[in-house]
Each structure stands twice: as structure tokens, then as C-alpha cells.
Scaffold this motif. Structure first.
Motif, mmCIF file in Angstrom:
data_model
loop_
_atom_site.group_PDB
_atom_site.id
_atom_site.type_symbol
_atom_site.label_atom_id
_atom_site.label_comp_id
_atom_site.label_asym_id
_atom_site.label_seq_id
_atom_site.Cartn_x
_atom_site.Cartn_y
_atom_site.Cartn_z
ATOM 1 N N LEU A 73 0.809 -1.219 0.000
ATOM 2 C CA LEU A 73 0.000 0.000 0.000
ATOM 3 C C LEU A 73 0.846 1.275 0.000
ATOM 4 N N PRO A 74 1.826 1.433 0.887
ATOM 5 C CA PRO A 74 2.632 2.660 0.811
ATOM 6 C C PRO A 74 3.456 2.751 -0.474
ATOM 7 N N LEU A 75 3.861 1.600 -1.008
ATOM 8 C CA LEU A 75 4.583 1.637 -2.282
ATOM 9 C C LEU A 75 3.655 2.086 -3.412
ATOM 10 N N LEU A 76 2.411 1.626 -3.374
ATOM 11 C CA LEU A 76 1.423 2.089 -4.347
ATOM 12 C C LEU A 76 1.208 3.595 -4.215
ATOM 13 N N GLU A 77 1.080 4.072 -2.982
ATOM 14 C CA GLU A 77 0.873 5.505 -2.750
ATOM 15 C C GLU A 77 2.055 6.322 -3.284
ATOM 16 N N LEU A 78 3.276 5.855 -3.043
ATOM 17 C CA LEU A 78 4.461 6.563 -3.551
ATOM 18 C C LEU A 78 4.521 6.538 -5.068
ATOM 19 N N THR A 79 4.143 5.413 -5.660
ATOM 20 C CA THR A 79 4.128 5.305 -7.116
ATOM 21 C C THR A 79 3.112 6.269 -7.713
ATOM 22 N N ILE A 80 1.941 6.333 -7.111
ATOM 23 C CA ILE A 80 0.914 7.260 -7.594
ATOM 24 C C ILE A 80 1.402 8.702 -7.448
ATOM 25 N N ALA A 81 1.996 9.023 -6.304
ATOM 26 C CA ALA A 81 2.508 10.383 -6.096
ATOM 27 C C ALA A 81 3.554 10.735 -7.150
ATOM 28 N N ALA A 82 4.446 9.797 -7.447
ATOM 29 C CA ALA A 82 5.477 10.054 -8.454
ATOM 30 C C ALA A 82 4.865 10.210 -9.837
ATOM 31 N N SER A 83 3.783 9.498 -10.104
ATOM 32 C CA SER A 83 3.163 9.587 -11.430
ATOM 33 C C SER A 83 2.438 10.920 -11.623
#
Length: 91
Positions: free
Chosen positions: A39-49
Motif C-alpha cells: 500500500l505505501p509503495l502504491l501511494e508513492l508510485t501514484i505520487a510520483a506519477s
């Protein structure tokens, strides 16, 4: 706390609390460990995108989807009369 750990998102620093919060929201115990990492990795990926213009639209749609899932989980818990500790914002 080291400077490197201060920069990591809270859910990556304290996975035990993240797992417990997920279980309180109804995530099965057998999945909570994996979800607490992903979940936090998904959140970071979305933020970077959201940063490059080429992927900002996709990132926005994904962010809206995750927000919808979070909102539904919170609403379902409240509907059941539960008040789970969400561990949001490092608390």
C-alpha cells in the motif's frame, strides 16, 4: 531516528502498526502483511506519477480510485459501528 528513516513514509517505518490498522479495517490477517508493504509503495508510485505531465492524468485517476477505496473502507467500518485506528498521518 536517522535522517534516512525520517524521510521514509510512516507506513514503511512502522509496518506492525500498519498491519494492525489494516486488520482493524477488515483486511484478512493472512493478507495484512503483504498489503502493509504494498500500500505505501502504491501511494508513492501514484505520487510520483503525478509529477510528469505525461503520466499526471493516469496518476490522478489512480489517486481518485485509491481515495474511493479508502473512503468505502472507512464508511463500511463506521456503518458497522466500529472505530478502527487508521494509523493515518503517522499517528
Amino acid at each position: 531516528m536517522t535522517r534516512a528513516s525520517a524521510r521514509r513514509p510512516h507506513h514503511l517505518r512502522d509496518r506492525t502498526a500498519a498491519r494492525e490498522g489494516l486488520v482493524e479495517f477488515g483486511v484478512p490477517v493472512r493478507l495484512a502483511n503483504s498489503v502493509s508493504l504494498l500500500l505505501p509503495l502504491l501511494e508513492l508510485t501514484i505520487a510520483a506519477s503525478l509529477l510528469p505531465a505525461a503520466t499526471a492524468r493516469t496518476g490522478g485517476v489512480l489517486a481518485l480510485g485509491v481515495l474511493g477505496v479508502f473512503t468505502a473502507a472507512i464508511g463500511a467500518a463506521l456503518w458497522r459501528g466500529e472505530r478502527p485506528h487508521c494509523n493515518c498521518f503517522g499517528h
